[in-house]
Scaffold this motif. Structure first.
Motif, short mmCIF file in Angstrom:
data_model
loop_
_atom_site.label_atom_id
_atom_site.label_comp_id
_atom_site.label_asym_id
_atom_site.label_seq_id
_atom_site.Cartn_x
_atom_site.Cartn_y
_atom_site.Cartn_z
N LEU A 29 0.83 -0.99 0.05
CA LEU A 29 0.10 -0.18 -0.07
C LEU A 29 1.08 0.96 0.18
CD1 LEU A 29 -2.96 -1.53 2.79
CD2 LEU A 29 -3.39 -0.64 -0.38
N ILE A 30 1.17 1.53 1.07
CA ILE A 30 2.81 2.71 1.07
C ILE A 30 3.74 2.68 -0.27
CG2 ILE A 30 4.60 3.30 1.54
CD1 ILE A 30 3.83 2.24 4.61
N LEU A 31 4.41 1.75 -0.95
CA LEU A 31 4.70 1.47 -2.73
C LEU A 31 3.91 2.06 -3.49
CD1 LEU A 31 7.12 -1.36 -2.47
CD2 LEU A 31 7.58 0.93 -2.06
N GLY A 32 2.44 1.60 -3.54
CA GLY A 32 1.35 2.05 -4.51
C GLY A 32 0.83 3.00 -4.32
N ALA A 33 1.00 3.84 -3.03
CA ALA A 33 0.74 5.13 -2.65
C ALA A 33 1.75 6.09 -3.81
CB ALA A 33 0.38 5.14 -1.33
N VAL A 34 3.13 6.07 -3.45
CA VAL A 34 4.27 6.99 -3.52
C VAL A 34 4.12 7.21 -4.91
CG1 VAL A 34 6.79 6.52 -3.38
CG2 VAL A 34 5.86 6.52 -0.85
N LEU A 35 4.22 5.69 -5.37
CA LEU A 35 4.79 5.80 -6.96
C LEU A 35 2.80 5.98 -8.06
CD1 LEU A 35 5.84 3.79 -8.90
CD2 LEU A 35 4.60 2.45 -9.55
N ILE A 36 2.06 6.41 -7.22
CA ILE A 36 0.95 7.07 -7.29
C ILE A 36 1.09 8.36 -7.59
CG2 ILE A 36 -1.28 7.94 -7.62
CD1 ILE A 36 -2.00 4.65 -7.54
N LYS A 37 1.04 8.85 -6.20
CA LYS A 37 1.78 10.46 -5.95
C LYS A 37 2.91 10.81 -7.40
CE LYS A 37 2.00 14.26 -3.67
NZ LYS A 37 0.52 14.73 -3.16
N THR A 38 3.76 9.97 -7.03
CA THR A 38 4.84 10.41 -7.86
C THR A 38 4.66 10.43 -9.68
OG1 THR A 38 6.87 8.97 -6.69
CG2 THR A 38 7.02 9.35 -9.00
N VAL A 39 3.91 9.49 -10.23
CA VAL A 39 2.94 10.14 -11.07
C VAL A 39 2.50 10.99 -11.67
CG1 VAL A 39 1.19 8.74 -12.93
CG2 VAL A 39 3.22 7.48 -11.59
N ILE A 40 1.44 11.23 -10.36
CA ILE A 40 1.16 12.51 -10.79
C ILE A 40 1.56 13.97 -10.09
CG2 ILE A 40 -0.96 13.46 -9.07
CD1 ILE A 40 -2.07 11.39 -8.57
N SER A 41 2.31 13.87 -9.82
CA SER A 41 3.52 15.15 -9.26
C SER A 41 4.12 15.32 -11.07
CB SER A 41 3.94 14.89 -8.33
OG SER A 41 4.09 14.48 -7.24
N GLY A 42 4.31 13.98 -11.52
CA GLY A 42 5.11 14.05 -13.03
C GLY A 42 4.18 14.89 -13.89
N PHE A 43 3.05 14.28 -13.94
CA PHE A 43 1.89 14.44 -14.49
C PHE A 43 1.77 16.45 -14.80
CE2 PHE A 43 -2.67 15.35 -15.60
CZ PHE A 43 -2.67 14.59 -17.08
N ILE A 44 1.60 17.00 -13.56
CA ILE A 44 1.61 18.20 -12.98
C ILE A 44 2.84 18.77 -14.06
CG2 ILE A 44 0.39 19.93 -11.80
CD1 ILE A 44 -0.39 17.39 -10.04
N ALA A 45 4.09 18.58 -13.76
CA ALA A 45 4.97 19.23 -14.41
C ALA A 45 5.14 19.10 -15.26
CB ALA A 45 6.95 17.85 -12.84
#
Length: 191
Positions: A29-45
């Motif tokens: 759960l923690i790894l999935g949440a971090v990966l999703i947060k990274t992808v969404i942050s990268g999508f915005i950048a």
């Protein structure tokens, strides 16, 4: 080996959340949440490779991550339960265990349907709280053994799901808190 060939037929619900599986599920759960947060942050950048994704591909990528997290979590639950039931000489699959797994798959399908519906109507702020509260309800419904720690854990999950509704921008941290709560549950049921 000979002990495993003549396994005793049992009528118990074999797939229970135990400490080792809880540690693995919390980590996933923690790894999935971090990966999703990274992808969404990268999508915005602007300068990220994820910024070139379309919204549909971003949704597909996030769906794939959550599917992998669920798959690994179910596999952790299965292999830990299989190990425990074989140690005591019982068969892993019986009528009750098959019924429990079918119910788990149906509940996860309903939860995914609700999440997809929230995404389609544009209520992204309610996706994470609904997931966490739905996860608590799934734990509560699958507690056929009537163990008290699972009741407390499901209530805790349900309460963690309320936090992002009242604190803006806390959805990611509530997913991390859900993973940490799996560690706490695992430590509390450690034998």
């Amino acid at each position: 080996m000979a002990k495993n060939r003549n396994l005793i037929k049992n009528n118990a619900y074999n797939f229970k959340l135990r400490s080792r599986a809880s540690f693995f599920i919390g980590t996933y759960l923690i790894l999935g949440a971090v990966l999703i947060k990274t992808v969404i942050s990268g999508f915005i950048a602007v300068d990220s490779p994820f910024s070139f994704l379309t919204v549909n591909f971003l949704e597909l990528f996030i769906f794939s991550i959550t599917f992998i997290v669920f798959l690994f979590s179910i596999l952790a639950l299965f292999f830990n339960s299989r190990r425990n039931t074989r140690e005591i000489g019982n068969s892993v699959w019986n009528r009750n265990s098959k019924k429990m797994m079918l119910l788990l798959y149906m509940l996860l399908l309903v939860l995914y349907g609700i999440e997809f519906y929230l995404l389609r109507i544009g209520e992204e702020a309610f996706i994470i709280p609904t997931f966490i509260m739905g996860y608590g309800i799934v734990l509560l419904l699958l507690n056929f053994s009537k163990t008290i720690p699972i009741y407390f854990f499901s209530i805790g999950c349900f309460l963690i799901g309320f936090i992002p509704l009242f604190v803006d921008g806390f959805g990611f941290y509530s997913l991390i808190a859900l993973g940490v709560s799996h560690y706490v549950y695992g430590l509390s049921t450690l034998k």
